[in-house]
Motif scaffolding. Sequence first.
Motif, PDB file in Angstrom:
ATOM      1  N   MET A  33       0.851  -1.144  -0.016  1.00 35.62           N
ATOM      2  CA  MET A  33      -0.132   0.024  -0.062  1.00 35.62           C
ATOM      3  C   MET A  33       1.000   0.943   0.072  1.00 35.62           C
ATOM      4  O   MET A  33       2.239   1.273   0.293  1.00 35.62           O
ATOM      5  CB  MET A  33      -0.900   0.027   1.070  1.00 35.62           C
ATOM      6  N   SER A  34       0.100   2.457  -0.463  1.00 30.14           N
ATOM      7  CA  SER A  34       1.026   3.577  -0.362  1.00 30.14           C
ATOM      8  C   SER A  34       1.290   3.952   1.189  1.00 30.14           C
ATOM      9  O   SER A  34       0.609   3.676   2.138  1.00 30.14           O
ATOM     10  CB  SER A  34       0.145   4.822  -1.019  1.00 30.14           C
ATOM     11  N   ARG A  35       2.589   4.607   1.448  1.00 27.92           N
ATOM     12  CA  ARG A  35       2.978   5.062   2.718  1.00 27.92           C
ATOM     13  C   ARG A  35       1.673   5.681   3.437  1.00 27.92           C
ATOM     14  O   ARG A  35       1.535   5.483   4.709  1.00 27.92           O
ATOM     15  CB  ARG A  35       4.212   5.809   2.408  1.00 27.92           C
ATOM     16  N   PHE A  36       1.436   6.805   2.572  1.00 24.61           N
ATOM     17  CA  PHE A  36       0.178   7.548   3.613  1.00 24.61           C
ATOM     18  C   PHE A  36      -0.969   6.673   3.906  1.00 24.61           C
ATOM     19  O   PHE A  36      -1.431   6.827   5.115  1.00 24.61           O
ATOM     20  CB  PHE A  36      -0.235   8.842   2.425  1.00 24.61           C
ATOM     21  N   HIS A  37      -1.413   6.006   3.058  1.00 28.30           N
ATOM     22  CA  HIS A  37      -2.717   5.202   3.301  1.00 28.30           C
ATOM     23  C   HIS A  37      -2.453   3.989   4.247  1.00 28.30           C
ATOM     24  O   HIS A  37      -3.315   3.880   5.026  1.00 28.30           O
ATOM     25  CB  HIS A  37      -3.322   4.889   2.020  1.00 28.30           C
ATOM     26  N   TRP A  38      -1.307   3.376   3.993  1.00 27.49           N
ATOM     27  CA  TRP A  38      -0.923   2.347   5.075  1.00 27.49           C
ATOM     28  C   TRP A  38      -0.964   2.896   6.570  1.00 27.49           C
ATOM     29  O   TRP A  38      -1.421   2.025   7.448  1.00 27.49           O
ATOM     30  CB  TRP A  38       0.400   1.518   4.755  1.00 27.49           C
ATOM     31  N   HIS A  39      -0.234   4.067   6.783  1.00 30.05           N
ATOM     32  CA  HIS A  39      -0.329   4.414   8.048  1.00 30.05           C
ATOM     33  C   HIS A  39      -1.654   4.682   8.573  1.00 30.05           C
ATOM     34  O   HIS A  39      -1.994   4.365  10.045  1.00 30.05           O
ATOM     35  CB  HIS A  39       0.793   5.779   8.248  1.00 30.05           C
ATOM     36  N   ARG A  40      -2.548   5.287   8.031  1.00 28.56           N
ATOM     37  CA  ARG A  40      -3.786   5.485   8.294  1.00 28.56           C
ATOM     38  C   ARG A  40      -4.411   4.163   8.647  1.00 28.56           C
ATOM     39  O   ARG A  40      -5.185   4.035   9.726  1.00 28.56           O
ATOM     40  CB  ARG A  40      -4.475   6.197   7.357  1.00 28.56           C
ATOM     41  N   VAL A  41      -4.331   3.233   7.943  1.00 29.26           N
ATOM     42  CA  VAL A  41      -5.154   1.756   7.966  1.00 29.26           C
ATOM     43  C   VAL A  41      -4.514   1.053   9.161  1.00 29.26           C
ATOM     44  O   VAL A  41      -5.145   0.730  10.078  1.00 29.26           O
ATOM     45  CB  VAL A  41      -5.041   1.034   6.655  1.00 29.26           C
ATOM     46  N   PHE A  42      -3.277   1.164   9.232  1.00 28.69           N
ATOM     47  CA  PHE A  42      -2.460   0.311  10.312  1.00 28.69           C
ATOM     48  C   PHE A  42      -3.121   1.000  11.921  1.00 28.69           C
ATOM     49  O   PHE A  42      -3.438   0.245  12.434  1.00 28.69           O
ATOM     50  CB  PHE A  42      -1.189   0.479  10.260  1.00 28.69           C
ATOM     51  N   HIS A  43      -3.012   2.159  11.522  1.00 28.97           N
ATOM     52  CA  HIS A  43      -3.527   3.060  13.103  1.00 28.97           C
ATOM     53  C   HIS A  43      -4.753   2.572  13.575  1.00 28.97           C
ATOM     54  O   HIS A  43      -5.321   2.394  14.667  1.00 28.97           O
ATOM     55  CB  HIS A  43      -2.943   4.336  13.122  1.00 28.97           C
ATOM     56  N   MET A  45      -6.834   0.116  12.502  1.00 21.20           N
ATOM     57  CA  MET A  45      -7.099  -1.119  12.807  1.00 21.20           C
ATOM     58  C   MET A  45      -6.252  -1.724  14.049  1.00 21.20           C
ATOM     59  O   MET A  45      -6.854  -2.458  14.737  1.00 21.20           O
ATOM     60  CB  MET A  45      -6.565  -2.160  11.655  1.00 21.20           C
ATOM     61  N   THR A  46      -5.276  -1.121  14.478  1.00 23.82           N
ATOM     62  CA  THR A  46      -4.443  -1.733  15.720  1.00 23.82           C
ATOM     63  C   THR A  46      -4.511  -0.736  16.853  1.00 23.82           C
ATOM     64  O   THR A  46      -4.412  -1.022  18.058  1.00 23.82           O
ATOM     65  CB  THR A  46      -3.071  -1.918  15.238  1.00 23.82           C
ATOM     66  N   GLY A  47      -5.024   0.661  16.706  1.00 17.07           N
ATOM     67  CA  GLY A  47      -4.919   1.424  17.907  1.00 17.07           C
ATOM     68  C   GLY A  47      -3.522   2.093  18.156  1.00 17.07           C
ATOM     69  O   GLY A  47      -3.311   2.635  19.068  1.00 17.07           O
ATOM     70  N   GLU A  48      -2.362   1.465  17.317  1.00 18.04           N
ATOM     71  CA  GLU A  48      -1.204   2.062  17.514  1.00 18.04           C
ATOM     72  C   GLU A  48      -0.533   2.574  16.071  1.00 18.04           C
ATOM     73  O   GLU A  48      -0.901   1.924  15.027  1.00 18.04           O
ATOM     74  CB  GLU A  48      -0.273   0.879  18.118  1.00 18.04           C
ATOM     75  N   THR A  49       0.552   3.187  16.264  1.00 16.11           N
ATOM     76  CA  THR A  49       1.273   3.499  15.045  1.00 16.11           C
ATOM     77  C   THR A  49       2.096   2.543  14.769  1.00 16.11           C
ATOM     78  O   THR A  49       2.565   1.823  15.608  1.00 16.11           O
ATOM     79  CB  THR A  49       2.119   4.878  15.072  1.00 16.11           C
ATOM     80  N   CYS A  50       2.693   2.180  13.508  1.00 17.32           N
ATOM     81  CA  CYS A  50       3.689   1.332  13.095  1.00 17.32           C
ATOM     82  C   CYS A  50       4.906   1.600  14.061  1.00 17.32           C
ATOM     83  O   CYS A  50       5.444   0.450  14.644  1.00 17.32           O
ATOM     84  CB  CYS A  50       4.138   1.650  11.569  1.00 17.32           C
ATOM     85  N   ALA A  51       5.390   2.686  14.297  1.00 22.61           N
ATOM     86  CA  ALA A  51       6.603   2.960  15.240  1.00 22.61           C
ATOM     87  C   ALA A  51       6.386   2.492  16.572  1.00 22.61           C
ATOM     88  O   ALA A  51       7.270   1.915  17.186  1.00 22.61           O
ATOM     89  CB  ALA A  51       6.846   4.424  15.272  1.00 22.61           C
TER      90      ALA A  51
END
Length: 275
Positions: A33-43, A45-51
Amino acid sequence: MRYEDWLLRVLTYIHDNPDGDLSLDRLADVAAMSRFHWHRVFHAMTGETCAQVVRRMRLHRAAGRLVREQTAVENIAQACGYPNPRSFTQAFRASYGVSPIAFRKIGRLDAPALLQRIGDLTMHPVEIRDNPTRRLIGLSHKGAYMNIGEKFEAAAAMIGARNLWEDCGPMIGVYFDDPDAVDEKDLRSFAGAEWRGGDIPDGFETVEIRGGRTAVMTYKGPYATLKSGYDALYGGWLPTSGETPADAPCYEINLNDPRDTPPDELLTDLCMPLA
């Protein structure tokens, strides 16, 4: 289901590559996925940032190795993605409240149970409770119990992706084998959550925990030092209790959330079914 599949693929990649490139760009590539959209989707769905997830999983891996091995701290730091020992010490102290060396001394697991010192980790008295029968949904794990975190992350991600939390109770781990009697690679366990809904959702496995009289010790401290709790339960409480364990596995009930709870504030019920 593709978003769930992407999420699980990324969580597996983080777990399998603690010393690799876990930048946002790399994880977006893994998710395709694109960097921008992936970060939003991940956060979302999980409640956390990737970092946050990367840091938590890396430090959990390091904590487990610190109390299970005699490997030099700097080598553990590098294997867990911290080539600079100073940055590792700072990150570890910020999360666990003590330096890696102090944590190793507090949570060492090589001493006999009755001689073990657990420092500031609080051990609560054992209670005998009439626990209910529970049906769980989750995923099976085979191998070192310290590595079951990967399956907990995956099970929680699947539950969250499908909006199933309203039908779930606490996260629970079930441990079917004695780690002192079974080879580490053959240890069987299960990571999931209590299921209060109807049919088992697709893609999940299920386990039933028997109800009845249960010895329960509420352990306060990092998951990496839970063995200290079991040593106290088996080596301290059980021999003088007059009780006999049932022919059923022990299980752990997570009472708070590692995503927003400091490791030294985590509470876990260690449950031993009784005959």
